[in-house]
Design a protein around this motif. Sequence first.
Motif, short mmCIF file in Angstrom:
data_model
loop_
_atom_site.label_atom_id
_atom_site.label_comp_id
_atom_site.label_asym_id
_atom_site.label_seq_id
_atom_site.Cartn_x
_atom_site.Cartn_y
_atom_site.Cartn_z
N UNK A 83 2.58 6.91 -1.35
CA UNK A 83 1.75 5.76 -1.72
C UNK A 83 2.35 5.33 -3.06
N UNK A 84 3.16 4.33 -3.00
CA UNK A 84 4.00 4.00 -4.17
C UNK A 84 4.62 2.63 -3.94
N UNK A 85 4.68 1.81 -4.95
CA UNK A 85 5.37 0.53 -4.79
C UNK A 85 4.41 -0.63 -4.99
N UNK A 86 4.62 -1.68 -4.22
CA UNK A 86 3.86 -2.90 -4.49
C UNK A 86 2.52 -2.95 -3.77
N UNK A 87 2.31 -2.06 -2.79
CA UNK A 87 1.01 -2.05 -2.11
C UNK A 87 0.51 -0.61 -2.03
N UNK A 88 -0.75 -0.46 -1.61
CA UNK A 88 -1.27 0.91 -1.47
C UNK A 88 -1.02 1.45 -0.06
N UNK A 89 -0.30 0.69 0.77
CA UNK A 89 0.06 1.19 2.10
C UNK A 89 0.94 2.44 1.97
N UNK A 90 0.74 3.36 2.90
CA UNK A 90 1.61 4.54 2.90
C UNK A 90 2.93 4.18 3.58
N UNK A 372 12.17 4.10 -10.15
CA UNK A 372 11.09 4.49 -9.26
C UNK A 372 9.73 4.22 -9.94
N UNK A 373 9.62 4.63 -11.21
CA UNK A 373 8.36 4.41 -11.94
C UNK A 373 8.14 2.93 -12.20
N UNK A 374 9.21 2.26 -12.62
CA UNK A 374 9.07 0.85 -12.98
C UNK A 374 8.63 0.03 -11.79
N UNK A 433 14.91 0.56 -2.75
CA UNK A 433 14.72 -0.53 -3.71
C UNK A 433 14.23 -1.78 -3.00
N UNK A 434 14.72 -2.02 -1.79
CA UNK A 434 14.26 -3.18 -1.02
C UNK A 434 12.77 -3.06 -0.72
N UNK A 435 12.34 -1.85 -0.42
CA UNK A 435 10.94 -1.59 -0.12
C UNK A 435 10.07 -1.84 -1.36
N UNK A 436 10.54 -1.34 -2.52
CA UNK A 436 9.78 -1.52 -3.76
C UNK A 436 9.67 -3.00 -4.13
N UNK A 437 10.79 -3.69 -3.96
CA UNK A 437 10.84 -5.07 -4.42
C UNK A 437 10.38 -6.04 -3.34
#
Length: 576
Positions: A83-90, A372-374, A433-437
Motif C-alpha cells: 500500500x504505497x504510491x499515489x492511491x491506497x489501492x494494494x 520510493x519515499x518521495x 516508477x511508472x506505477x508511482x507516477x
Amino acid sequence: MPDAVDQFDVAIIGGGPAGSTCGTLLKKYYPRLKVLILERERFPRDHVGESQLPLIGQVLHEMGCWDAVERAGFPIKIGATYRWGSTTNLWDFEFVPNGILHPEPRPAKYAGQRKSTAFQVDRAIYDKILLDHAEGGGCQVRQETAVRRVNREGDRVQSLVLDDGSEVTARYYVDASGHTGILRRAMGVDVQSPTSLQNIAVWDYWQNAEWAVSIGVGGTRVQVLSQGYGWIWFIPLGPERTSIGLIVPAEYYKQTGKRPGDLYREALQNDPIVSRLIQNASPEGKLTTTKDWSFLADRLAGENWFLAGESAGFADPILAAGMTLAHVGARDVAYCILAMERRDYEPEWLRSWYDEGHRQKIGQHIRFADFWYTANGCFTDLQAVTRDIARDAGFEMSVDEAWQWLGTGGFVDADVVGAGLGGYSLRAVKDISGNFLQSGARYEAAGKNVFELDMEGAEKAWGAKLENGRITRHRCYRRNGRIIPNTGLYGLLIKATNPRATGQEIWTRLAAVAAEARMSPGELQHFLNDAFDAIEAMITDGWIRAFYDPSLPTLQAPDALGESVVHLNRDQVTTA
Ligand SMILES: Cc1cc2nc3c(=O)[nH]c(=O)nc-3n(C[C@H](O)[C@H](O)[C@H](O)COP(=O)(O)OP(=O)(O)OC[C@H]3O[C@@H](n4cnc5c(N)ncnc54)[C@H](O)[C@@H]3O)c2cc1C
C-alpha cells in the motif's frame, strides 16, 4: 591472562551473513588459507532484516548452502504487496511471472522457478545455518568472542585485541561487524548520510499470525503498508512466527511524545489488514527499537583490510536490500582477497574495483529508497520529509526529472550482470516508477528505430566477472562516471550500433547470435528482452542516440508484451 598471539591469513570480525559468506568462499576456493571468524554473540540469536531478494539465492548456491537453507523450510518470497504510491489501492511486485509459483515439493533444488524467488528468513536460524556452514567448510569460528580493540599503524591493521585480552594477527582483516563497524571506526573512515531520511524502527515477533496470502507450496508475499505517517512491514518467517515492524521518521516519533511500544501497538491495531492477520496471534514481547538512517562509508578498503556488509553502508529497509548487499559485497571481498593471494591483479586495482563498485551499489539503493519515499502520496503526515528529499535531489516529481534523478550514476552494470538500479532490474525500476507516477513504464527505445553509437570522449577502463573463485577482467568504457562493458550483450550491441543501425539490423544480428547458440524459443525471448533492456540502458546512459524514421518499423516495449512485474493486487489480501 592469555598473551599468545594467534596468527591467521584472514581474520573476519562478525559471524552474520557477511562474515559467513566471506569466510565460506575463501575456504571453498583456497582451502589452505587459515580463516578466523570472531563473533561476539552465541548463535542462535535474533536479528532484524528478514526479507530477502532473489540475488541472494545465487550467492547461497555458490557457498554450497542453498540446500541447507531450503531444508529449514523458510517461506518462499515471491514478491511483495504494497500500500504505497499515489492511491491506497494494494499492488503487487512479483519476482516470478504473474505471481505464479508452480506446485513443487520442498525441499527443492536451486533450479527453474526457484532461481527467481527469495526467502523470508528467521535470522536466528538462518545466521546459524550459515555460520555452521562456514565452520564446516574449515573456518575457525569463535563465538562469544568480541573484538574490543583494533591496533593500527597508518592504514595497516596490526592486530585485533579480543575481550579476554588475547591478540589475533592476520594478513587480511575483514570488518563484517554490521552496524558496529568496529574496524571502520578504528581506521578513521567517515560515513556520509546522503539523504534527509532519518527513521526509527520498532518491531517484535509474533506467534500464530495468519499469512496474508499462501501461494503454491510455502510461497507468500511480504506486506509493506503505508500508514500516512510511516509504514508497517509484515514478514512471515515460518508457519508460526512473523516479524512485524513499524518505521516512522524520528521527528514524527518525537512530536507524538508516545513511547515506541504504544506507537507500535496503535499502528498495528489501526491497520485493517494487519489487525485482521494478528487477531489470534500474540507478540513474543521482544519489542526492539533502533534508528535506521542510511549511510555510506567514505572508503571500503585499505592496505590490508576490507569493509563488508553493513559496516560498509546501510540503505533504508524499504527496498529489503540490506542482506543482498551484505552477501554480494562479502562475496566480492572474498574474491579480492583470493586474487591478491594469487597475485592475479595489482592490489590497488582490486581495492578500487571493490570500493568504487560496491559504494555505487549502496549509493544507488539509498537513492532508490529516497525515490520510493518521495513517491508515496499516501504519506500525508510525512510530506515535509519527502519534500525535503525531493528538494535535495532537485526532484519535482515529473516523470522526466524522476527518471533523470534515478538515472544519475548509470543503469548499465559494468560487471555485465545486466541493466538495473539498486539490485532491481531495469524493467522492475521502470514498472515501479511508472506505477508511482501513474504514468506507466516509459521506454526511450520504444517507438524508435534508428540507433547511433556515441563513444565520444569515452576512456578505457576495466570491469570484472566473478566465477569459480576467480576475477576475470574485461574491457569497459568510462565517461562522466558511467561505465559500459565491451563484452557480452553490451559488447554485441556496441558492435551492432557502430556507427548506426536500424532496429531491424540489430535484431537480425541478435537472431544470428541466438541461432548460433541454439537457443530455445523461451531462451530467445529472454535474450531479446534483455537486449531491449540493454539498449534502453545504453540510451539512458548516453551511449546510444535513438531516432524515429517513419518509413521503418519501431521497437516495442516489453510491457506491451504483458510482462510488467507490478500490478494491482488480485488475490486474497483483503480487509474483510
Ligand atoms: C529495521 C531494519 C530492518 C531491516 N530489514 C531488512 C530486510 O527486510 N531485508 C534485508 O535484506 N535487510 C534488512 N535490514 C538490513 C539487515 O539487517 C542487514 O543488512 C544485515 O543484517 C547485514 O548483515 P551483516 O552480516 O553485515 O551484519 P549483521 O547481520 O549485523 O552481523 C554482524 C555480526 O557481527 C557481530 N559483531 C559486532 N561487533 C562485534 C565485535 N566487536 N566482535 C565480534 N563480533 C561482533 C554481531 O554480533 C553480528 O552477529 C534491516 C535493517 C534494519 C535496521
